[in-house]
Design a protein around this motif. Structure first.
Motif, PDB file in Angstrom:
ATOM      1  N   GLN A   8     -38.601 -20.087 -12.659  1.00 49.66           N
ATOM      2  CA  GLN A   8     -37.647 -18.963 -12.516  1.00 49.66           C
ATOM      3  C   GLN A   8     -36.525 -19.086 -13.546  1.00 49.66           C
ATOM      4  OE1 GLN A   8     -37.686 -16.182 -10.054  1.00 49.66           O
ATOM      5  NE2 GLN A   8     -36.333 -15.485 -11.674  1.00 49.66           N
ATOM      6  N   GLU A   9     -36.028 -20.301 -13.792  1.00 47.63           N
ATOM      7  CA  GLU A   9     -34.954 -20.493 -14.779  1.00 47.63           C
ATOM      8  C   GLU A   9     -35.436 -20.162 -16.192  1.00 47.63           C
ATOM      9  OE1 GLU A   9     -32.213 -23.972 -12.726  1.00 47.63           O
ATOM     10  OE2 GLU A   9     -34.105 -24.535 -13.667  1.00 47.63           O
ATOM     11  N   LEU A  10     -36.675 -20.553 -16.520  1.00 44.35           N
ATOM     12  CA  LEU A  10     -37.247 -20.215 -17.835  1.00 44.35           C
ATOM     13  C   LEU A  10     -37.397 -18.698 -17.966  1.00 44.35           C
ATOM     14  CD1 LEU A  10     -39.918 -23.030 -18.079  1.00 44.35           C
ATOM     15  CD2 LEU A  10     -37.974 -22.734 -19.635  1.00 44.35           C
ATOM     16  N   HIS A  11     -37.839 -18.064 -16.891  1.00 42.87           N
ATOM     17  CA  HIS A  11     -37.996 -16.605 -16.861  1.00 42.87           C
ATOM     18  C   HIS A  11     -36.642 -15.928 -17.084  1.00 42.87           C
ATOM     19  CE1 HIS A  11     -39.744 -12.764 -15.777  1.00 42.87           C
ATOM     20  NE2 HIS A  11     -38.892 -12.616 -14.784  1.00 42.87           N
ATOM     21  N   ASN A  12     -35.604 -16.423 -16.382  1.00 46.78           N
ATOM     22  CA  ASN A  12     -34.257 -15.846 -16.527  1.00 46.78           C
ATOM     23  C   ASN A  12     -33.736 -16.027 -17.945  1.00 46.78           C
ATOM     24  OD1 ASN A  12     -34.404 -15.185 -13.834  1.00 46.78           O
ATOM     25  ND2 ASN A  12     -32.981 -16.752 -13.148  1.00 46.78           N
ATOM     26  N   LEU A  13     -34.002 -17.183 -18.541  1.00 48.68           N
ATOM     27  CA  LEU A  13     -33.577 -17.455 -19.911  1.00 48.68           C
ATOM     28  C   LEU A  13     -34.266 -16.480 -20.867  1.00 48.68           C
ATOM     29  CD1 LEU A  13     -32.019 -19.219 -21.906  1.00 48.68           C
ATOM     30  CD2 LEU A  13     -33.872 -20.889 -21.793  1.00 48.68           C
ATOM     31  N   ALA A  14     -35.569 -16.288 -20.700  1.00 50.17           N
ATOM     32  CA  ALA A  14     -36.314 -15.329 -21.528  1.00 50.17           C
ATOM     33  C   ALA A  14     -35.738 -13.925 -21.347  1.00 50.17           C
ATOM     34  CB  ALA A  14     -37.802 -15.359 -21.167  1.00 50.17           C
ATOM     35  N   MET A  15     -35.433 -13.548 -20.100  1.00 54.01           N
ATOM     36  CA  MET A  15     -34.867 -12.224 -19.836  1.00 54.01           C
ATOM     37  C   MET A  15     -33.509 -12.052 -20.499  1.00 54.01           C
ATOM     38  SD  MET A  15     -35.881 -11.021 -16.025  1.00 54.01           S
ATOM     39  CE  MET A  15     -34.892  -9.547 -16.309  1.00 54.01           C
ATOM     40  N   ASN A  16     -32.693 -13.099 -20.489  1.00 54.40           N
ATOM     41  CA  ASN A  16     -31.375 -13.020 -21.135  1.00 54.40           C
ATOM     42  C   ASN A  16     -31.512 -12.801 -22.633  1.00 54.40           C
ATOM     43  OD1 ASN A  16     -30.041 -13.383 -18.709  1.00 54.40           O
ATOM     44  ND2 ASN A  16     -29.786 -15.582 -18.978  1.00 54.40           N
ATOM     45  N   ILE A  17     -32.468 -13.495 -23.261  1.00 54.61           N
ATOM     46  CA  ILE A  17     -32.688 -13.363 -24.706  1.00 54.61           C
ATOM     47  C   ILE A  17     -33.097 -11.919 -25.035  1.00 54.61           C
ATOM     48  CG2 ILE A  17     -34.251 -14.067 -26.582  1.00 54.61           C
ATOM     49  CD1 ILE A  17     -34.171 -16.934 -25.105  1.00 54.61           C
ATOM     50  N   VAL A  18     -34.040 -11.384 -24.268  1.00 58.02           N
ATOM     51  CA  VAL A  18     -34.516 -10.011 -24.491  1.00 58.02           C
ATOM     52  C   VAL A  18     -33.409  -9.011 -24.145  1.00 58.02           C
ATOM     53  CG1 VAL A  18     -36.217  -8.271 -23.798  1.00 58.02           C
ATOM     54  CG2 VAL A  18     -36.928 -10.655 -24.150  1.00 58.02           C
ATOM     55  N   GLY A  19     -32.706  -9.254 -23.042  1.00 62.58           N
ATOM     56  CA  GLY A  19     -31.632  -8.353 -22.602  1.00 62.58           C
ATOM     57  C   GLY A  19     -30.539  -8.198 -23.646  1.00 62.58           C
ATOM     58  N   PHE A  29     -29.459   0.069 -19.509  1.00 74.11           N
ATOM     59  CA  PHE A  29     -30.243  -0.512 -18.411  1.00 74.11           C
ATOM     60  C   PHE A  29     -30.191   0.383 -17.180  1.00 74.11           C
ATOM     61  CE2 PHE A  29     -28.810  -4.122 -21.017  1.00 74.11           C
ATOM     62  CZ  PHE A  29     -30.041  -4.640 -21.366  1.00 74.11           C
ATOM     63  N   MET A  30     -31.376   0.812 -16.717  1.00 80.02           N
ATOM     64  CA  MET A  30     -31.472   1.627 -15.507  1.00 80.02           C
ATOM     65  C   MET A  30     -31.822   0.735 -14.312  1.00 80.02           C
ATOM     66  SD  MET A  30     -30.834   4.385 -17.072  1.00 80.02           S
ATOM     67  CE  MET A  30     -31.049   5.682 -15.890  1.00 80.02           C
ATOM     68  N   ALA A  31     -32.694  -0.250 -14.555  1.00 80.08           N
ATOM     69  CA  ALA A  31     -33.105  -1.183 -13.495  1.00 80.08           C
ATOM     70  C   ALA A  31     -33.485  -2.509 -14.135  1.00 80.08           C
ATOM     71  CB  ALA A  31     -34.291  -0.623 -12.730  1.00 80.08           C
ATOM     72  N   ILE A  32     -33.125  -3.586 -13.439  1.00 78.01           N
ATOM     73  CA  ILE A  32     -33.458  -4.933 -13.912  1.00 78.01           C
ATOM     74  C   ILE A  32     -34.088  -5.670 -12.733  1.00 78.01           C
ATOM     75  CG2 ILE A  32     -32.542  -7.134 -14.784  1.00 78.01           C
ATOM     76  CD1 ILE A  32     -30.213  -5.515 -16.013  1.00 78.01           C
ATOM     77  N   ASN A  33     -35.246  -6.288 -12.978  1.00 74.92           N
ATOM     78  CA  ASN A  33     -35.914  -7.045 -11.924  1.00 74.92           C
ATOM     79  C   ASN A  33     -36.246  -8.429 -12.466  1.00 74.92           C
ATOM     80  OD1 ASN A  33     -37.541  -8.123  -9.946  1.00 74.92           O
ATOM     81  ND2 ASN A  33     -38.489  -6.167  -9.458  1.00 74.92           N
ATOM     82  N   SER A  34     -35.552  -9.428 -11.959  1.00 77.14           N
ATOM     83  CA  SER A  34     -35.768 -10.785 -12.490  1.00 77.14           C
ATOM     84  C   SER A  34     -36.687 -11.630 -11.608  1.00 77.14           C
ATOM     85  CB  SER A  34     -34.425 -11.488 -12.680  1.00 77.14           C
ATOM     86  OG  SER A  34     -33.755 -11.560 -11.451  1.00 77.14           O
ATOM     87  N   LYS A  35     -37.277 -11.035 -10.566  1.00 82.87           N
ATOM     88  CA  LYS A  35     -38.210 -11.806  -9.729  1.00 82.87           C
ATOM     89  C   LYS A  35     -39.504 -12.039 -10.499  1.00 82.87           C
ATOM     90  CE  LYS A  35     -36.870 -10.588  -5.024  1.00 82.87           C
ATOM     91  NZ  LYS A  35     -36.507  -9.198  -4.693  1.00 82.87           N
ATOM     92  N   LEU A  36     -40.022 -13.258 -10.398  1.00 84.21           N
ATOM     93  CA  LEU A  36     -41.298 -13.576 -11.031  1.00 84.21           C
ATOM     94  C   LEU A  36     -42.386 -12.660 -10.478  1.00 84.21           C
ATOM     95  CD1 LEU A  36     -41.132 -17.469 -10.933  1.00 84.21           C
ATOM     96  CD2 LEU A  36     -41.261 -16.081 -12.996  1.00 84.21           C
ATOM     97  N   LYS A  37     -43.299 -12.257 -11.321  1.00 83.80           N
ATOM     98  CA  LYS A  37     -44.465 -11.444 -10.953  1.00 83.80           C
ATOM     99  C   LYS A  37     -44.130 -10.008 -10.536  1.00 83.80           C
ATOM    100  CE  LYS A  37     -47.179 -15.378 -10.731  1.00 83.80           C
ATOM    101  NZ  LYS A  37     -46.409 -16.194 -11.621  1.00 83.80           N
ATOM    102  N   LYS A  38     -42.883  -9.574 -10.672  1.00 77.81           N
ATOM    103  CA  LYS A  38     -42.515  -8.178 -10.409  1.00 77.81           C
ATOM    104  C   LYS A  38     -42.326  -7.515 -11.767  1.00 77.81           C
ATOM    105  CE  LYS A  38     -41.965  -8.004  -5.847  1.00 77.81           C
ATOM    106  NZ  LYS A  38     -42.910  -7.259  -5.039  1.00 77.81           N
ATOM    107  N   ASN A  39     -43.063  -6.436 -12.004  1.00 78.30           N
ATOM    108  CA  ASN A  39     -43.031  -5.798 -13.322  1.00 78.30           C
ATOM    109  C   ASN A  39     -42.675  -4.325 -13.206  1.00 78.30           C
ATOM    110  OD1 ASN A  39     -44.094  -8.142 -14.841  1.00 78.30           O
ATOM    111  ND2 ASN A  39     -45.837  -7.826 -13.511  1.00 78.30           N
ATOM    112  N   PRO A  40     -42.037  -3.723 -14.188  1.00 78.59           N
ATOM    113  CA  PRO A  40     -41.501  -4.367 -15.392  1.00 78.59           C
ATOM    114  C   PRO A  40     -40.163  -5.063 -15.093  1.00 78.59           C
ATOM    115  CG  PRO A  40     -40.953  -2.034 -15.407  1.00 78.59           C
ATOM    116  CD  PRO A  40     -41.791  -2.273 -14.174  1.00 78.59           C
ATOM    117  N   GLN A  41     -39.719  -5.914 -16.013  1.00 72.60           N
ATOM    118  CA  GLN A  41     -38.439  -6.597 -15.828  1.00 72.60           C
ATOM    119  C   GLN A  41     -37.273  -5.664 -16.135  1.00 72.60           C
ATOM    120  OE1 GLN A  41     -41.225  -8.461 -16.811  1.00 72.60           O
ATOM    121  NE2 GLN A  41     -41.003  -9.203 -14.742  1.00 72.60           N
ATOM    122  N   TYR A  42     -37.452  -4.819 -17.143  1.00 70.54           N
ATOM    123  CA  TYR A  42     -36.391  -3.884 -17.517  1.00 70.54           C
ATOM    124  C   TYR A  42     -36.930  -2.466 -17.546  1.00 70.54           C
ATOM    125  CZ  TYR A  42     -33.524  -7.775 -19.270  1.00 70.54           C
ATOM    126  OH  TYR A  42     -32.789  -8.921 -19.381  1.00 70.54           O
TER     127      TYR A  42
END
Length: 120
Positions: A8-19, A29-42
């Motif tokens: 989850q921390e690696l996923h959040n780090l990747a999301m921060n870089i892309v964000g 940003f209209m919606a952000i989903n940082s839960k693993l396996k929930k798509n799309p993230q942004y």
């Protein structure tokens, strides 16, 4: 030596870089989903067009530009109902001292991120 980052921390780090990149490029940003396996993230808006963006942390030595075609087709089919464009954002994260080791908390890491890949 710190502890290895969790999935989850690696996923959040990747999301921060892309964000940060999305923000710098004028995406709203209209919606952000940082839960693993929930798509799309942004779900973002830019120039009156919706964009669905799937973010993945990609472990070394895998290629961060390769994605799960089946998953991306599913997201794309969902996006089309909203007249949205679909993108994959793969972020390679690896330990700066030794790429064979995991990424540790509070230690340097290497980012291999080459931008959004549109799924058309």
């Amino acid at each position: 030596m710190g502890r290895p980052l969790t999935e989850q921390e690696l996923h959040n780090l990747a999301m921060n870089i892309v964000g940060r990149e999305l923000e710098a490029n004028g995406f709203e940003f209209m919606a952000i989903n940082s839960k693993l396996k929930k798509n799309p993230q942004y779900v973002c808006l830019k120039e009156k067009t919706l964009h669905f963006i799937v973010v993945r942390n990609v472990e070394f030595p895998q290629d961060p530009r390769e994605y799960d075609i089946e998953l991306m087709e599913k997201v794309k089919n969902h996006a089309e109902k909203f007249e949205a464009r679909t993108y994959f954002a793969g972020v390679g994260l690896s330990n700066a001292a030794n790429q064979q080791l995991p990424v540790f908390l509070d230690e340097e890491y290497i980012v291999d991120y080459q931008g959004l890949i549109e799924i058309s």
